[in-house]
Design an enzyme around this catalytic site. Structure first.
Site, PDB file in Angstrom:
ATOM      1  N   TYR A 133       0.828  -1.206   0.000  1.00 62.72           N
ATOM      2  CA  TYR A 133       0.000   0.000   0.000  1.00 62.72           C
ATOM      3  C   TYR A 133       0.867   1.263   0.000  1.00 62.72           C
ATOM      4  CZ  TYR A 133      -4.544  -2.211   1.176  1.00 62.72           C
ATOM      5  OH  TYR A 133      -5.717  -2.920   1.171  1.00 62.72           O
ATOM      6  N   ASP A 176      -4.189  -6.593  11.102  1.00 63.58           N
ATOM      7  CA  ASP A 176      -4.263  -8.056  11.082  1.00 63.58           C
ATOM      8  C   ASP A 176      -3.678  -8.608   9.783  1.00 63.58           C
ATOM      9  OD1 ASP A 176      -6.388  -6.871   9.689  1.00 63.58           O
ATOM     10  OD2 ASP A 176      -7.792  -8.506  10.145  1.00 63.58           O
TER      11      ASP A 176
END
Length: 234
Positions: free
Chosen positions: A79, A88
Site C-alpha cells: 500500500y 491483522d
C-alpha cells in the site's frame, strides 16, 4: 512474560510469550504478576479490550499498539498509503514471510471477512483482496433475495448444490477458495515455491477443502505481533 492480544471484529485472542514461545490462554487465566508488557493488534471494538487495558493501566504495565509501517525488516507493504492496511493483514503477511522465508506466501485469514494477501519470498507484499466472510456472504444473499434461503444444518462442501441451502453455502465456500487460487495465480512460479497459509475462524474449514498443499495456523496474527515486537525492541 509478554502478553500478546489479537482483537478481532468479533472475538479476542490472547497468548503469553516467553522466550519467543507463544501459548494461547484464556483471558481469565492471565498471570498478571508475570506480565512485563502488553502488545496489541486491534481491528475490532475497544469493548473487547477494555478489561485488559484497565488491568494493565492499573498495574502500570506498558501497552504497545502495533501499527503498519512501509517496511518491517525485509517485508515491504504494497500500500502506498500503508496506514490504510489492516494491522491483522499486515501481521499475517509478516508472520508468514518469517515462517517461510524461502517461499512465496499466499495468506488467507477468514472470519467475519476473508482476506487474501500475497507476499514474495523476498518480502515484497504484492497486495491482496478483502471478501465478505462465509457467513456474511450467506446473510447478504439471503437478505436481498426473496426465494433464496439457507439453514444451519447444511455443511460447507466444495461440490454442486442439489438444494438451495447447499447451493448457497457451497457457493460461498467455492467463491472463497477461488480467490485463494487467484492469489496463487499472481505468482508466476512453480507450485513448490508457494506456501498457502490459512488462519481465522473459518481457516481450518477452508484448508480442509483446499486441494493443494497448505497449512492452518491458528495464532498467525499473534506470531506476526511477536515479530513486530522483536523489531521495535531492536
Amino acid at each position: 512474560m509478554r502478553l500478546l492480544v489479537d482483537v478481532g471484529n468479533t472475538a479476542l485472542k490472547v497468548a503469553s510469550e516467553v522466550n519467543g514461545q507463544i501459548t494461547l490462554i484464556e483471558e481469565a487465566d492471565i498471570n498478571w504478576s508475570a506480565v512485563k508488557e502488553v502488545a496489541i493488534a486491534q481491528v475490532g471494538p475497544d469493548k473487547l479490550l477494555a478489561n485488559i487495558t484497565a488491568k494493565a493501566q492499573q498495574l502500570s504495565i506498558p501497552l504497545l499498539q502495533a501499527n503498519v509501517t512501509a517496511q518491517l525488516g525485509t517485508v515491504k507493504c504494497a500500500y502506498p498509503q500503508f496506514q490504510n492496511l489492516g494491522i491483522d493483514r499486515w501481521l499475517g503477511v509478516v508472520a508468514c514471510h518469517y515462517l517461510y522465508p524461502k517461499k512465496h506466501c499466499v495468506v488467507v485469514d477468514s472470519g467475519t471477512a476473508s482476506k487474501v494477501d500475497v507476499v514474495t519470498k523476498s518480502g515484497e507484499h504484492l497486495g491482496g483482496w478483502i471478501l465478505p466472510g462465509l457467513d456474511m456472504m450467506i446473510d447478504s444473499l439471503v437478505s436481498n433475495t426473496q426465494k433464496v434461503f439457507s439453514d444451519s444444518e447444511s455443511l460447507f462442501l466444495p461440490e454442486l448444490g442439489t438444494n438451495t441451502p447447499n447451493a448457497v453455502k457451497n457457493g460461498a465456500l467455492i467463491a472463497t477458495l477461488g480467490a485463494v487460487e487467484a492469489g496463487i495465480a499472481q505468482l508466476d512460479c512453480d507450485g513448490d515455491e508457494i506456501q498457502v497459509i490459512f488462519a481465522g475462524g473459518y481457516g481450518e474449514l477452508l484448508q480442509l477443502h483446499f486441494a493443494k498443499p497448505s497449512v492452518f495456523i491458528d495464532d498467525l496474527v499473534l506470531k506476526g505481533l511477536r515479530n513486530w515486537c522483536e523489531f521495535i525492541h531492536k
